[in-house]
Design an enzyme around this catalytic site. Structure first.
Site, PDB file in Angstrom:
ATOM      1  N   LYS A 198       0.826  -1.208   0.000  1.00  0.00           N
ATOM      2  CA  LYS A 198       0.000   0.000   0.000  1.00  0.00           C
ATOM      3  C   LYS A 198       0.864   1.263   0.000  1.00  0.00           C
ATOM      4  CE  LYS A 198      -3.950  -2.115   0.032  1.00  0.00           C
ATOM      5  NZ  LYS A 198      -3.471  -3.494  -0.127  1.00  0.00           N
TER       6      LYS A 198
HETATM    7  N1  T4K Z   1      -9.569  -4.571   0.834  1.00  0.00           N
HETATM    8  C1  T4K Z   1      -8.977  -4.266  -0.315  1.00  0.00           C
HETATM    9  C2  T4K Z   1      -9.718  -3.505  -1.344  1.00  0.00           C
HETATM   10  C3  T4K Z   1      -7.649  -4.656  -0.548  1.00  0.00           C
HETATM   11  O1  T4K Z   1      -7.047  -4.376  -1.727  1.00  0.00           O
HETATM   12  C4  T4K Z   1      -6.958  -5.364   0.454  1.00  0.00           C
HETATM   13  C5  T4K Z   1      -5.599  -5.821   0.225  1.00  0.00           C
HETATM   14  C6  T4K Z   1      -7.637  -5.654   1.669  1.00  0.00           C
HETATM   15  C7  T4K Z   1      -8.943  -5.231   1.819  1.00  0.00           C
HETATM   16  C8  T4K Z   1      -6.993  -6.432   2.784  1.00  0.00           C
HETATM   17  O2  T4K Z   1      -5.925  -5.734   3.413  1.00  0.00           O
HETATM   18  P1  T4K Z   1      -4.708  -6.553   4.092  1.00  0.00           P
HETATM   19  O3  T4K Z   1      -5.321  -7.587   5.003  1.00  0.00           O
HETATM   20  O4  T4K Z   1      -3.878  -7.164   3.005  1.00  0.00           O
HETATM   21  O5  T4K Z   1      -3.991  -5.479   4.881  1.00  0.00           O
HETATM   22  C9  T4K Z   1      -1.867  -7.886  -2.446  1.00  0.00           C
HETATM   23  C10 T4K Z   1      -1.794  -7.541  -0.979  1.00  0.00           C
HETATM   24  O6  T4K Z   1      -1.323  -8.652  -0.207  1.00  0.00           O
HETATM   25  C11 T4K Z   1      -3.082  -7.063  -0.429  1.00  0.00           C
HETATM   26  O7  T4K Z   1      -2.788  -6.379   0.783  1.00  0.00           O
HETATM   27  C12 T4K Z   1      -3.769  -6.085  -1.365  1.00  0.00           C
HETATM   28  N2  T4K Z   1      -5.065  -5.708  -0.919  1.00  0.00           N
HETATM   29  C13 T4K Z   1      -3.878  -6.680  -2.752  1.00  0.00           C
HETATM   30  C14 T4K Z   1      -4.481  -5.695  -3.715  1.00  0.00           C
HETATM   31  O8  T4K Z   1      -2.591  -6.983  -3.212  1.00  0.00           O
HETATM   32  P2  T4K Z   1      -1.583 -10.182  -3.653  1.00  0.00           P
HETATM   33  O9  T4K Z   1      -2.047 -11.539  -3.369  1.00  0.00           O
HETATM   34  O10 T4K Z   1      -1.787  -9.642  -5.014  1.00  0.00           O
HETATM   35  O11 T4K Z   1      -0.083  -9.994  -3.150  1.00  0.00           O
HETATM   36  P3  T4K Z   1       1.303 -10.490  -3.743  1.00  0.00           P
HETATM   37  O12 T4K Z   1       1.957 -11.309  -2.702  1.00  0.00           O
HETATM   38  O13 T4K Z   1       1.108 -11.072  -5.091  1.00  0.00           O
HETATM   39  O14 T4K Z   1       2.122  -9.121  -3.811  1.00  0.00           O
HETATM   40  C15 T4K Z   1       1.813  -8.152  -4.784  1.00  0.00           C
HETATM   41  C16 T4K Z   1       3.093  -7.650  -5.416  1.00  0.00           C
HETATM   42  O15 T4K Z   1       3.829  -6.894  -4.508  1.00  0.00           O
HETATM   43  C17 T4K Z   1       4.004  -8.719  -5.968  1.00  0.00           C
HETATM   44  O16 T4K Z   1       4.195  -8.450  -7.324  1.00  0.00           O
HETATM   45  C18 T4K Z   1       5.313  -8.550  -5.244  1.00  0.00           C
HETATM   46  C19 T4K Z   1       5.222  -7.210  -4.553  1.00  0.00           C
HETATM   47  N3  T4K Z   1       5.722  -7.237  -3.180  1.00  0.00           N
HETATM   48  C20 T4K Z   1       4.922  -7.746  -2.197  1.00  0.00           C
HETATM   49  C21 T4K Z   1       5.371  -7.781  -0.908  1.00  0.00           C
HETATM   50  C22 T4K Z   1       4.489  -8.325   0.178  1.00  0.00           C
HETATM   51  C23 T4K Z   1       7.010  -6.785  -2.916  1.00  0.00           C
HETATM   52  O17 T4K Z   1       7.718  -6.372  -3.836  1.00  0.00           O
HETATM   53  N4  T4K Z   1       7.445  -6.803  -1.621  1.00  0.00           N
HETATM   54  C24 T4K Z   1       6.685  -7.269  -0.594  1.00  0.00           C
HETATM   55  O18 T4K Z   1       7.114  -7.224   0.579  1.00  0.00           O
HETATM   56  O19 T4K Z   1      -2.328  -9.185  -2.618  1.00  0.00           O
END
Ligand code: T4K
Length: 410
Positions: A198
């Site tokens: 975020k």
């Molecule tokens: N409501 C809405 C509308 C939301 O978009 C979200 C979360 C929530 C509620 C829930 O909030 P949280 O419980 O998560 O606080 C990601 C995030 O994990 C998620 O927080 C977010 N929305 C969503 C839109 O995106 P994924 O499954 O797509 O994450 P992931 O692991 O594929 O990571 C996304 C990209 O970020 C990857 O390309 C790599 C990069 N990344 C990620 C992390 C964690 C990094 O470069 N470094 C890192 O440390 O969900």
């Protein structure tokens, strides 16, 4: 990586390092390390510690509300908010969102009723909301997708007239305003996510913000098992607490906001140029008169103009190390358990279905440079010139609409 996908690369122009959507914006690391040292010096790691309180106060001041209650993540914050507001039965939510919005309801055996979105705002369509209200409906959760506000006035009017609770999932909208008022100050309460991806983040974190004193008290109790004092549990609660380390990261991130916004805005302006290289691409606009975080570079791929489909384009970008994402594909109604509950929900959600199949999100944030975006522009130009051949090669790889994540990240 599959050979056909490899062959999609321009020989000279793949990015040296993968560009991710959601790469964390890191604030001043020297100050962060000092804060972390102070945490260990003070030997106070969690449970309403001083940095969590400071983070809460700064968020409340920025949003202009009386209460911010920090949580371990946005999903738990949503779950607690939903319970504290007293939602039950059915709650109207968009399907065009991250799955957590719906899961936070279903986890508590409340039925998410998926509502279609407006094609312009990509947020809940108030006319459709009205049609979905039944005697079991207890509330509406709007999502300010990409940080762009819902039609708050229309949703407030419906909620008041139909005696429903209204709250917002503002996970994307920290630092954004609507009609001059900060997002976070609407409805009974709003919920932020401070996940690493975020605009402002704590690594993991979330918060409920509200002006409702009674609700804030309830939420504080629920976040800490319902404890009021040492031995007295007065509520059903859980463990939703943010810890001091996450708060330290959050404070540094808050302090970095001006720089993050400048970088995101610069990147957005670069993308405005870059997308011109491929016909049929359009950047989602942000209202200029409002405060915005520009954390999402959202591209609509118009299939009637663009020589490549959204999925083909994502495959080509991935082959060049540009890890664009298909947020939010395929729509929550097509994920479990919802697709088993409502196998035909798509028929009632035509705009959601369309957006889920034509939107892609491009990398931005402090790890993306103007030169990177220039290189992405060249990939678009090359894709436009070679679209016919690329389409043919892609037809031999993965059938459209199927998941290709494993192949492209291998
Ligand atoms: N409501 C809405 C509308 C939301 O978009 C979200 C979360 C929530 C509620 C829930 O909030 P949280 O419980 O998560 O606080 C990601 C995030 O994990 C998620 O927080 C977010 N929305 C969503 C839109 O995106 P994924 O499954 O797509 O994450 P992931 O692991 O594929 O990571 C996304 C990209 O970020 C990857 O390309 C790599 C990069 N990344 C990620 C992390 C964690 C990094 O470069 N470094 C890192 O440390 O969900």
């Amino acid at each position: 990586m599959n050979n056909e996908v490899k062959l999609l690369s321009m020989p000279h122009n793949a990015l040296a390092v993968p560009l991710h959507v959601g790469r964390p914006n890191i604030g001043d690391q020297t100050i962060l390390m000092e804060r972390i040292q102070a945490i260990f010096d003070g030997n106070w790691l969690t449970n309403d510690g001083p940095l969590v309180r400071e983070f809460e106060q700064r968020v409340a001041d920025l949003v202009g509300v009386r209460h911010c209650i920090a949580m371990c993540n946005g999903t738990v914050a949503l779950e607690i908010a939903i319970r504290a507001v007293g939602l039950k039965g059915e709650v109207i939510v968009p399907s065009y969102t991250f799955v957590a919005t719906a899961h936070a309801l279903q986890w508590q055996e409340i039925t998410p009723v998926f509502c279609d979105v407006d094609p312009q705002t990509q947020n809940l369509d108030p006319t459709q909301v009205e049609r979905l209200i039944t005697p079991r409906t207890s509330g509406i959760i709007g999502v300010h997708l990409w940080g762009r506000p819902c039609d708050v006035a229309a949703l407030e009017e419906i909620a008041e007239r139909r005696n429903l609770a209204l709250m917002f999932d503002a996970a994307h909208a920290f630092g954004c305003s609507h009609e001059g008022k900060m997002i976070g100050s609407f409805g009974r309460c709003e919920v932020f996510s401070f996940h690493a991806t975020k605009f402002v983040h704590c690594g993991e974190g979330g918060a409920i913000v509200t002006d409702d004193d009674e609700l804030a008290d309830k939420v504080r109790l629920m976040r800490n098992f319902g404890f009021s004092g040492y031995d007295n549990v007065v509520y059903l609660g859980t463990n939703g607490k943010m810890n001091e380390l996450n708060a330290a990261v959050g404070l540094s991130s808050l302090e970095g906001m001006p720089q993050f916004i400048d970088t995101n805005q610069r990147n957005y302006a670069c993308y405005e140029e870059a997308i011109l290289e491929l016909p049929g691409l359009r950047l989602l606009e942000y209202p200029k008169q409002e405060r915005q975080n520009y954390q999402y570079v959202v591209v609509d791929v118009d299939p009637s103009i663009c020589p490549l489909s959204r999925d083909q384009l994502v495959q080509i970008l991935h082959a060049h190390n540009v890890l664009a994402r298909r947020y939010f594909f395929p729509g929550v109604h097509r994920m479990e358990p919802y697709c088993s509950f409502y196998p035909n929900a798509g028929l009632l959600l035509p705009v959601t279905e369309q957006l889920a199949n034509r939107v892609l999100v491009l990398p931005t944030g402090t790890s993306v440079t103007a030169e990177d975006i220039d290189a992405i522009g060249s990939i678009f130009a090359w894709a436009a010139e070679n679209a016919g051949e690329l389409r043919e090669r892609l037809a031999r790889t993965v059938p459209q609409g199927e998941s290709f994540d494993a192949e492209v990240s291998a």
